[in-house]
Scaffold this active site. Structure first.
Site, short mmCIF file in Angstrom:
data_model
loop_
_atom_site.label_atom_id
_atom_site.label_comp_id
_atom_site.label_asym_id
_atom_site.label_seq_id
_atom_site.Cartn_x
_atom_site.Cartn_y
_atom_site.Cartn_z
CE LYS A 47 33.17 68.31 34.36
NZ LYS A 47 33.04 69.04 35.73
CG ASN A 48 37.25 68.99 36.48
OD1 ASN A 48 35.64 69.64 36.14
ND2 ASN A 48 37.19 67.80 37.52
CB CYS B 247 27.34 64.85 40.04
SG CYS B 247 28.46 64.45 38.44
NE ARG C 140 30.54 67.22 44.27
CZ ARG C 140 31.36 66.96 43.08
NH1 ARG C 140 30.26 66.90 42.35
NH2 ARG C 140 31.91 67.62 42.76
CG ASP D 104 36.81 63.20 39.34
OD1 ASP D 104 35.82 63.40 39.60
OD2 ASP D 104 37.01 65.03 37.80
NE ARG E 66 27.40 67.96 34.33
CZ ARG E 66 27.92 67.81 35.43
NH1 ARG E 66 27.60 67.09 36.26
NH2 ARG E 66 28.92 68.48 36.24
C1 UD1 Z 1 36.62 68.68 41.85
C2 UD1 Z 1 35.77 68.67 40.96
C3 UD1 Z 1 35.33 66.86 40.91
C4 UD1 Z 1 36.43 65.94 41.23
C5 UD1 Z 1 36.56 66.28 43.05
C6 UD1 Z 1 37.48 66.05 43.31
C7 UD1 Z 1 35.37 70.09 39.11
C8 UD1 Z 1 34.63 71.32 38.87
N1 UD1 Z 1 35.09 69.13 39.83
O1 UD1 Z 1 35.24 68.77 42.71
O2 UD1 Z 1 35.56 66.10 39.22
O3 UD1 Z 1 35.86 64.40 41.33
O4 UD1 Z 1 36.87 67.91 43.00
O5 UD1 Z 1 38.89 65.32 43.33
O6 UD1 Z 1 36.96 70.47 39.62
N2 UD1 Z 1 33.51 69.72 50.55
C9 UD1 Z 1 32.91 69.86 52.07
N3 UD1 Z 1 32.26 71.35 52.11
C10 UD1 Z 1 32.74 72.08 51.60
C11 UD1 Z 1 33.27 71.39 50.16
C12 UD1 Z 1 33.74 70.55 49.28
O7 UD1 Z 1 32.60 69.23 52.89
O8 UD1 Z 1 31.92 73.14 50.76
C13 UD1 Z 1 34.22 68.07 50.22
C14 UD1 Z 1 33.49 66.82 50.09
O9 UD1 Z 1 31.82 66.90 50.09
C15 UD1 Z 1 34.21 65.96 49.12
C16 UD1 Z 1 35.44 66.59 49.93
O10 UD1 Z 1 35.01 67.93 50.67
O11 UD1 Z 1 34.39 64.78 50.24
C17 UD1 Z 1 36.07 67.11 48.15
O12 UD1 Z 1 35.45 67.58 47.94
P1 UD1 Z 1 35.68 68.90 46.72
O13 UD1 Z 1 37.62 68.23 46.21
O14 UD1 Z 1 35.63 70.27 47.17
O15 UD1 Z 1 35.22 68.54 45.09
P2 UD1 Z 1 34.72 69.62 44.17
O16 UD1 Z 1 35.46 71.46 44.12
O17 UD1 Z 1 33.35 69.82 44.61
#
Ligand code: UD1
Length: 429
Positions: free
Chosen positions: A22-23, A120, A125, A310, A402
């Site tokens: 999915k991701n 979620c 986030r 995850d 989802r």
């Molecule tokens: C993706 C995955 C999710 C997984 C996560 C971590 C998808 C659709 N989702 O989520 O299933 O749990 O990676 O492996 O691929 N952060 C910031 N600012 C930003 C972006 C992120 O502070 O602009 C922080 C987040 O709050 C979090 C950390 O960075 O604490 C890591 O998040 P991130 O790796 O971005 O996760 P996702 O891409 O949202």
């Protein structure tokens, strides 16, 4: 709304084919915005999240056709032109990753208006890193009333992007935008998850020049245009890990196929430490447990190749009936223990202190009514239900839909007593 009922006690024995990730699929779908030629994605999972994104892409001018192709489930995405650069709140809020259309829209047509995301409820986030990357590439970003307005009328420019923390989504977003930028982009402190490698392979098949995905430095040499391509979506390591944990929980022997063992190596090591047997095969793993009780083991989530956040909820469910106390530290997201109180409704003994949960194994869980709070949390309740005495009924399973394709069918084929209770269409309170 639908619910899932599980009658605990049955062992799992059989074969589960792992679906496409999915991701990865949802980022690959967004890549279709970058070309006026068709992008054919194979090994596509059919999930609520891919449907949401399909709906959004259709609004932007992409025709999205799902079918059974010569190599299984496929989706063909074709955007001869971008008919709208507007991604409204009602579509983006349903899935955070749909925010990733922003970069490709600006890269291809010079402007976009995209709602800030929902997704979620696991911590704050933010999307500051996504915006930082687009600004570094020369986009002018304004925020008004919950929307991001991005403009780059003369195109994006290659740049160095150095992320202060590792973010999967922001790294992917930067890649999706930089492929059409003028010049070279270097992303430093990039996420190294396998889905990044998958995105690189798909973009390169489309004519992009991306190197280094899977390492902390990704280099992208911009090209003027991209072409169509066919790409097979990487196997879903979270789905694979989830069923591996389910097999260790219920006992029996489950063979996971159409996958790759190295994608869940950090989980396999923990399963072995707990006392389950994991056999790495060419296209997956075999997970076995005879009658004996598992031992409690500690873990800490980390970026790939560390233990995936995850899979944390699923492993916590496994530890609820292990022998001894397990300490589970969550380091990626704050507020990602919402499954703990629900597991406690089934009789688990868990206490949460900040980013650490302590799970003291109990001899037996008891079935109860529980509520899914996010995607991975919901499947941890199903896993606990596999061994709980009597019936466990999980509500709010739209979270589960989802990210897990045909879950009841896949578990049911291995002997689990799982059934979906169709809802009356009324939302749950
Ligand atoms: C993706 C995955 C999710 C997984 C996560 C971590 C998808 C659709 N989702 O989520 O299933 O749990 O990676 O492996 O691929 N952060 C910031 N600012 C930003 C972006 C992120 O502070 O602009 C922080 C987040 O709050 C979090 C950390 O960075 O604490 C890591 O998040 P991130 O790796 O971005 O996760 P996702 O891409 O949202």
């Amino acid at each position: 709304m639908d619910r899932i009922a599980i009658t605990g006690g049955a062992q799992l024995n059989g074969v589960i084919p792992v679906s496409g990730a999915k991701n990865s699929a949802i980022k690959l779908m967004a890549a279709s915005l970058l070309t006026d030629e068709p992008l054919r994605l194979t090994n596509m999972p059919r999930l609520a999240d891919t449907r949401f994104l399909g709906k959004l892409l259709t609004r932007l001018g992409v025709s999205v056709t799902e079918s059974d192709g010569p190599d299984g489930q496929q989706t063909i995405l074709h955007a001869p032109e971008i008919t709208s650069g507007f991604a409204p709140y009602d579509l983006v809020r349903q899935m955070r990753a749909s925010f990733n259309v922003l970069g490709p829209l600006v890269a291809r047509s010079g402007q976009a208006k995209v709602s800030l995301p929902g997704g979620c409820t696991i911590g704050a986030r933010p999307v500051d890193l996504h915006l930082q990357a687009l600004e570094a590439l020369g986009a002018k970003i304004d925020l008004h009333e919950g929307y991001v307005y991005a403009q780059a009328p003369r195109g994006l420019k290659g740049a160095e992007i150095s992320f202060p923390i590792v973010s999967v989504g922001a790294t992917e977003h930067a890649m999706l935008a930089a492929v059409l930028a003028d010049g070279v982009t270097v992303i430093k402190n990039a996420a190294c998850e396998p889905e990044l490698v998958d995105l690189q392979e798909c973009l390169n098949a489309m004519g992009a020049k991306v190197e280094g995905a899977g390492t902390p430095t990704v280099t992208i040499t911009g090209v003027a245009r991209l072409n169509g391509a066919t790409h097979s979506v990487i196997p879903d390591r979270i789905e694979m890990g989830t069923y591996a944990v389910a097999a260790a929980m219920a006992g029996g022997e489950v063979r996971l196929t159409k996958a790759r063992p190295e994608l869940i190596e950090s989980l396999s090591v923990k399963l072995e430490e707990a006392g389950a047997t994991v056999v790495r095969t060419e296209d997956g793993v075999i997970v076995k447990r005879n009658g004996s009780r598992l031992n409690a083991v500690d873990l800490e989530t980390a970026p790939f190749p560390g233990f995936a956040t995850d899979l944390q909820a699923q492993f916590m469910a496994l530890m609820t009936t292990a022998n001894g106390e397990s300490r589970i530290r969550e380091t990626i997201f704050e507020n990602r223990f919402m499954h703990a109180p629900e597991l406690m409704r089934l009789g688990a003994d868990i206490s949460v202190h900040g980013g650490e949960a302590r799970v003291r194994g109990v001899a037996q869980l008891e079935g109860a009514e529980v509520m899914a709070t996010d995607l991975r949390a919901s499947v941890s309740l199903v896993i606990a239900g596999l061994v709980a005495r009597g019936e466990t009924v999980v509500s709010r399973i739209y979270h589960l839909d989802r990210g897990f394709e045909r879950l009841e069918e896949k578990l049911g084929a291995c002997g689990a007593q799982v059934r979906r209770i169709k809802g009356d269409g009324e939302p749950e309170l």
